[in-house]
Enzyme design. Structure first.
Site, mmCIF file in Angstrom:
data_model
loop_
_atom_site.group_PDB
_atom_site.id
_atom_site.type_symbol
_atom_site.label_atom_id
_atom_site.label_comp_id
_atom_site.label_asym_id
_atom_site.label_seq_id
_atom_site.Cartn_x
_atom_site.Cartn_y
_atom_site.Cartn_z
ATOM 1 N N TYR A 75 4.689 -14.917 10.192
ATOM 2 C CA TYR A 75 3.674 -15.510 11.026
ATOM 3 C C TYR A 75 2.410 -14.894 10.417
ATOM 4 O O TYR A 75 2.136 -14.033 9.740
ATOM 5 C CB TYR A 75 3.726 -14.923 12.341
ATOM 6 N N GLU A 111 -2.996 -21.487 12.490
ATOM 7 C CA GLU A 111 -1.819 -20.656 12.453
ATOM 8 C C GLU A 111 -0.824 -21.476 11.798
ATOM 9 O O GLU A 111 -0.726 -22.273 12.000
ATOM 10 C CB GLU A 111 -1.276 -20.801 14.029
#
Ligand code: GDP
Ligand code: MN
Length: 391
Positions: free
Chosen positions: A101, A189
């Site tokens: 991530y 993101e």
């Protein structure tokens, strides 16, 4: 304003972050052609303005172009997380060796951007934060200096990456910060950032949210923002230049300042009423904006039979009687009123009288006080108002 995955990926690609080969499609046959062109197994990803598609069934794989066509046809028009699927991204299926991530958002408390990374990719970061807060490493970024490469390397080292992967990931992070700053984002993101079996690092997903306050710097997105407002009345509100929030009650409420509108909302609620909306025209009212606001409420009332009455509050301290009354009269001309309009106006006696005079043939009811106006509006909404009751 949230961007679609395919829009985010186009920005990533422009800024040097690798993305899978893919094509945006809107029909089954387009998906088939895309799969033929990609010439290997594909992933078909519904494009909606929400995450969690994997879990919700919005992401499927197809081994053949025929399967891609069939799956796309099945997914088109599907309702997913409250959104209708109108387009899908057909992408080469990545051969995933690892997922991580990587994200940058605004740390509101400290007033700076913050970069966050985790070795647990493909899982929502909020979940990781709850279950395993130690699994997230973060770094506050100086908006003056930006993300320097040694800072990116130091941050990524914390989740155990070394060698080439450490360098690749940190390069991507500095580029991601460039996207964040250049596009005035609130969130960027990559979840998951995939490492393939051949060691390449590819953004398998993209989430970008642009700060609405910066849209004046991005005129190309102004129209998009309006289109992307789900509620049609809220969309009309933006076009009319007023702040409009749709609610589900029966009293359509409008005021010429957000504070007064909120107070009215509270008073209506306290008195047992149900607001149908919140409409703030903002101060320094023009006749045009006054007209737009009332016309919007009249149109809403025509399409929503729950709406029984329009209650308007205007301060005559900064707005002239002709602006207020003239705006209402023009709105009624444009959209004939078939429910009562009630007006509470505050300010000098002289101006209030002028408003009353200007509106005397309009059918608008003038209320002498907030309390009486609110109570009568509630009475009308409940269809309990007595004949001849003068508020
Ligand atoms: P989200 O669920 O809306 O966040 O959508 P993502 O784009 O993150 O996809 C969800 C999951 O699908 C990812 O975490 C991956 O595990 C999987 N996925 C997405 N793209 C690919 C791909 O190209 N190859 C493989 N094998 N899995 C993928
Ligand atoms: Mn994702």
């Amino acid at each position: 304003m949230r961007l679609y995955e395919y829009e985010g990926k186009a920005i990533f690609n422009k800024c040097g972050i690798a993305i899978p080969r893919g094509v945006l499609v809107r029909t089954g046959s387009e998906a088939q052609r895309a799969a033929i062109e990609i010439d290997k197994e594909v992933v078909i990803k519904s494009q909606i303005l929400a995450g969690g598609r994997g879990k919700a069934g919005g992401i499927k794989t197809a081994e053949t172009p025929e399967d891609a066509e069939k799956i796309t046809q099945e997914m088109l028009g599907m309702e997913l997380e409250g959104y209708k699927v109108n387009s899908l991204l057909v992408e080469e299926k990545l051969d995933i060796a690892g997922e991580m991530y990587m994200g940058i958002t605004v740390d509101d408390e400290n007033g700076v951007p913050v970069a966050m990374i985790s070795a647990e990719g493909g899982v929502e970061i909020e979940e990781v934060a709850k279950r395993n807060p130690g699994g997230i490493a973060s770094h506050r970024i100086s908006p003056l200096y930006g993300m320097r490469s040694y800072e990116a390397i130091n941050l990524i080292r914390q989740i155990g990456l070394t060698g080439e992967t450490l360098l690749s990931a940190s390069r991507i992070l500095t580029r991601l910060y460039h996207v964040f700053a250049a596009y005035d984002a609130r969130i960027v993101e990559i979840n998951p950032l995939v490492t393939t079996s051949t060691g390449a690092m590819i953004a398998a997903d993209a989430r970008c949210e642009i700060d609405d306050n910066s849209l004046f710097r991005h005129p190309e997105w102004q129209d998009l923002r309006i289109q992307r407002i789900d509620n049609p009345w809220e969309r009309e509100g933006v076009k009319a230049g007023v702040n409009y929030v749709d609610l589900d009650g029966d009293i359509a409420l409008m005021a010429n300042s957000a504070g007064v509108a909120m107070s009215l909302l509270d008073i209506i609620k306290d008195e047992g009423g149900h607001p149908a909306c919140f409409l703030d025209t903002g101060g320094a009212l023009s006749k045009e904006r006054m007209k737009n606001g009332i016309a919007l409420l009249l149109r809403k009332a025509k399409s929503d039979p729950h709406v029984k009455v329009i209650l308007v509050y205007t301060s005559l301290v900064f707005s002239l009687p002709d602006t207020v009354a003239g705006g209402i009269i023009e709105a009624i001309k444009e959209v004939p009123a078939d429910i009562p309009i009630m007006l509470i106006s505050a300010g000098e006696e002289e101006r209030r009288k002028q408003v009353q005079e200007l509106l005397k043939d309009s059918g608008v009811k003038i209320c002498p006080s907030v309390e009486k106006g609110v109570r009568e509006a509630i009475g009308i909404a409940r269809q309990e108002s007595r004949n001849g009751y003068i508020c």
